[in-house]
Design an enzyme around this catalytic site. Structure first.
Site, PDB file in Angstrom:
ATOM      1  N   SER A 210       0.838  -1.214   0.000  1.00  0.00           N
ATOM      2  CA  SER A 210       0.000   0.000   0.000  1.00  0.00           C
ATOM      3  C   SER A 210       0.865   1.254   0.000  1.00  0.00           C
ATOM      4  CB  SER A 210      -0.896   0.027   1.244  1.00  0.00           C
ATOM      5  OG  SER A 210      -1.847  -0.994   1.193  1.00  0.00           O
TER       6      SER A 210
ATOM      7  N   GLY B  89      -6.005  -3.429  -7.717  1.00  0.00           N
ATOM      8  CA  GLY B  89      -7.147  -2.582  -7.377  1.00  0.00           C
ATOM      9  C   GLY B  89      -6.693  -1.230  -6.857  1.00  0.00           C
TER      10      GLY B  89
ATOM     11  N   ARG C  35     -14.061  -6.455 -10.529  1.00  0.00           N
ATOM     12  CA  ARG C  35     -14.112  -5.711  -9.252  1.00  0.00           C
ATOM     13  C   ARG C  35     -14.897  -4.405  -9.399  1.00  0.00           C
ATOM     14  NH1 ARG C  35      -8.310  -6.097  -6.475  1.00  0.00           N
ATOM     15  NH2 ARG C  35      -9.501  -5.320  -4.705  1.00  0.00           N
TER      16      ARG C  35
ATOM     17  N   ASP D 269      -7.048  -7.973   4.639  1.00  0.00           N
ATOM     18  CA  ASP D 269      -6.261  -8.786   3.703  1.00  0.00           C
ATOM     19  C   ASP D 269      -5.641 -10.017   4.369  1.00  0.00           C
ATOM     20  OD1 ASP D 269      -6.897  -6.893   1.818  1.00  0.00           O
ATOM     21  OD2 ASP D 269      -5.029  -5.780   2.046  1.00  0.00           O
TER      22      ASP D 269
HETATM   23  O1  SPQ Z   1      -4.780  -3.452  -4.583  1.00  0.00           O
HETATM   24  P1  SPQ Z   1      -5.723  -4.571  -4.305  1.00  0.00           P
HETATM   25  O2  SPQ Z   1      -5.748  -5.529  -5.447  1.00  0.00           O
HETATM   26  O3  SPQ Z   1      -7.113  -4.083  -3.966  1.00  0.00           O
HETATM   27  O4  SPQ Z   1      -5.127  -5.330  -3.020  1.00  0.00           O
HETATM   28  C1  SPQ Z   1      -5.650  -5.801  -1.767  1.00  0.00           C
HETATM   29  C2  SPQ Z   1      -4.711  -7.006  -1.369  1.00  0.00           C
HETATM   30  O5  SPQ Z   1      -5.143  -8.031  -0.829  1.00  0.00           O
HETATM   31  O6  SPQ Z   1      -3.512  -6.825  -1.562  1.00  0.00           O
HETATM   32  C3  SPQ Z   1      -7.115  -6.206  -1.766  1.00  0.00           C
HETATM   33  F1  SPQ Z   1      -7.447  -7.143  -2.497  1.00  0.00           F
HETATM   34  O7  SPQ Z   1      -5.431  -4.825  -0.726  1.00  0.00           O
HETATM   35  C4  SPQ Z   1      -6.170  -3.595  -0.596  1.00  0.00           C
HETATM   36  C5  SPQ Z   1      -6.974  -3.620   0.688  1.00  0.00           C
HETATM   37  O8  SPQ Z   1      -7.866  -4.692   0.742  1.00  0.00           O
HETATM   38  C6  SPQ Z   1      -5.163  -2.477  -0.553  1.00  0.00           C
HETATM   39  C7  SPQ Z   1      -5.714  -1.191   0.009  1.00  0.00           C
HETATM   40  C8  SPQ Z   1      -4.948   0.053  -0.153  1.00  0.00           C
HETATM   41  O9  SPQ Z   1      -3.735   0.023  -0.416  1.00  0.00           O
HETATM   42  O10 SPQ Z   1      -5.569   1.130   0.021  1.00  0.00           O
HETATM   43  C9  SPQ Z   1      -6.889  -1.160   0.716  1.00  0.00           C
HETATM   44  C10 SPQ Z   1      -7.755  -2.327   0.902  1.00  0.00           C
HETATM   45  O11 SPQ Z   1      -8.812  -2.279  -0.051  1.00  0.00           O
HETATM   46  P2  SPQ Z   1     -10.174  -1.448   0.228  1.00  0.00           P
HETATM   47  O12 SPQ Z   1     -11.049  -1.783  -0.947  1.00  0.00           O
HETATM   48  O13 SPQ Z   1     -10.712  -1.998   1.514  1.00  0.00           O
HETATM   49  O14 SPQ Z   1      -9.856  -0.044   0.312  1.00  0.00           O
END
Ligand code: SPQ
Length: 430
Positions: A24, A95, A123, A316
């Site tokens: 992140s 994401g 997604r 996560d």
């Molecule tokens: O980037 P991505 O694919 O969404 O990654 C994930 C992961 O498991 O590595 C989720 F699938 O982490 C997100 C996390 O769940 C990373 C993140 C961030 O860096 O801001 C926030 C979380 O997602 P969200 O949708 O709850 O904001």
């Protein structure tokens, strides 16, 4: 696609490793370096596929970025220095890249097309496109803007007051990145506090953002200045070894330089609640992101309930926490975690289906799962389903299995932890 054979090895884990940089924070370091004026040096950047996608997108927007392993230098020219890309921005499996990029692109006076892999195509995106459209961006996509490919036409933005309908750091961050470019003030109200790396980083780049209780406020028109960022290890990557150390009999391991931002440490609270033998040694410094060493030893564990405000602090880690719960005495209940359904896979279904194949007694619910404890795991063929966290959880599960495990799509781990198997084998070696 590669299948990996994981031989059952009931040997204890011993030794010390340094998990890779936080995913992140790595994304955000490149993003803020790209919109700031001046040079940003990043140390301990995560060279995983997701963060490399972020670098590739900003290069297409005209930013000069040099990357050599975990050392990155970003030559920022300010947000107005970004130029219209000549091709689609491809975000791969990430994401975080696509959702935060939309916040940046919303304020820029050109059209950009964004696309990712087949997981990204499933997604939900309206959680981001709705507030950004309210601020003035024009965003189109498949199914009324819900899915990729997406086209963002940015321009003049106005601040908004927005109650987040879901607890999501990605949505909050996209709105903050748009808010930096909007006229007036942008106010975001979170239902439950989520990871605050974006807020911390805005301050590191010389900007201002205010937090009071559940409300985050930012004023538009701030110019950010390049800086030096040292990224701590990723607690979400450490989680696999925290669990391995706690459940494999005789284990005693140390994880160095793990990020200890309180918005991310829910797994440590769960391990403590279950009675795990862990020792956390925070570093005594005033770093923007706290970090420390964690020692974990095998011990007897008790079941627990995981719910409410704890969920965003460990979202996560739930796949590997489900595995942890199989070794605890009693029934562990995970609830309020429906967000798991919209991650790289539907992580309620993939965790329950894949662990069931190894002989685990586990049940899916609408917003989580119920895991019965004190279980012995068998073995068999399972799949990561292209989801890095499922692949790593199943690899740790194999340490507990009576028989061989064949893990399909094991290459998925490279999304967030390219050296995962090197670190695992190092701890298994006596
Ligand atoms: O980037 P991505 O694919 O969404 O990654 C994930 C992961 O498991 O590595 C989720 F699938 O982490 C997100 C996390 O769940 C990373 C993140 C961030 O860096 O801001 C926030 C979380 O997602 P969200 O949708 O709850 O904001």
């Amino acid at each position: 696609m590669s299948a990996k054979t994981l031989k059952t090895n009931k040997a204890s884990l011993e030794g010390e490793i340094k998990v890779p940089g936080d995913k992140s924070i790595s994304h955000r370091a490149v993003m803020f370096g790209s919109i700031a004026e001046g040079i940003t040096h990043v140390e301990n950047f995560l060279p995983g596929e997701d963060c490399l996608s972020t670098i590739s997108c900003f290069r297409k927007l005209g930013v000069v970025i040099s990357q050599n392993g975990s050392e990155v230098t970003v030559f920022g020219k300010g947000i107005d220095g970004l130029v219209r890309p000549e091709e689609t921005l491809y975000v791969g499996n990430s994401g975080t890249t696509i959702r935060l990029m939309m916040g940046i692109l919303s304020g820029l006076p050109f059209e950009t097309r964004l696309e990712g892999d087949e997981s990204i195509a499933r997604r939900p995106m309206t959680r981001v496109t709705i507030p950004l459209s309210e601020m003035g961006a024009r965003i189109a996509g498949r199914n009324n803007g819900e899915f990729t490919p997406l086209t963002v036409n940015g321009g003049d933005l106005s601040g908004i007051t927005y109650h987040l309908p879901v607890a999501s750091a990605q949505v909050k961050s996209a709105i903050l990145l748009a808010g930096l470019q909007a006229s007036g003030e942008t106010v975001i109200i979170e239902p439950v506090k989520t990871r605050d790396h974006t807020e911390r980083m805005i301050k590191q780049f010389g900007g201002e953002v205010e937090r009071k209780d559940d409300t985050v406020k930012i004023t538009g028109g701030q110019a950010l200045k390049g800086t030096s960022i040292n990224i701590p290890g990723d607690i979400s990557s450490a989680a696999f070894f925290l669990v391995a150390g706690a459940v494999v009999p005789g284990s005693d391991i140390v994880l160095k330089n793990v990020g200890l931002n309180p918005t991310r440490t829910g797994i440590l609270d769960v391990l403590e609640a279950m009675g795990a033998d862990i020792l956390i040694s925070p570093y005594d410094n005033d770093a923007a992101e706290p970090a420390g060493d964690i020692r974990v030893k095998y011990s007897k564990l008790n079941a627990t309930t995981i719910e409410g405000e704890l969920i965003p602090r460990l979202i996560d880690e739930i796949p590997v926490i489900a595995l942890l719960a199989t070794q605890a005495e009693g029934r562990t209940v995970i609830k309020d975690a429906a967000e798991l359904k919209v991650k790289e896979t539907n992580r309620i279904d993939t965790v329950v289906n894949e662990l069931s194949k190894l002989g685990v007694n586990i049940e899916a619910t609408d917003d989580g799962m119920i895991i019965n404890g004190m279980q012995s795991l068998d073995g068999g063929t399972v799949s990561a389903h292209g989801d890095h966290r499922i692949g790593m959880m199943l690899s740790i599960a194999a340490l507990l299995c009576e028989n061989e495990v064949i893990l399909e799509q094991s290459e998925a781990v490279a999304v967030s932890y390219p050296a995962f198997y090197d670190d695992l084998y190092q701890l298994m070696k006596k």
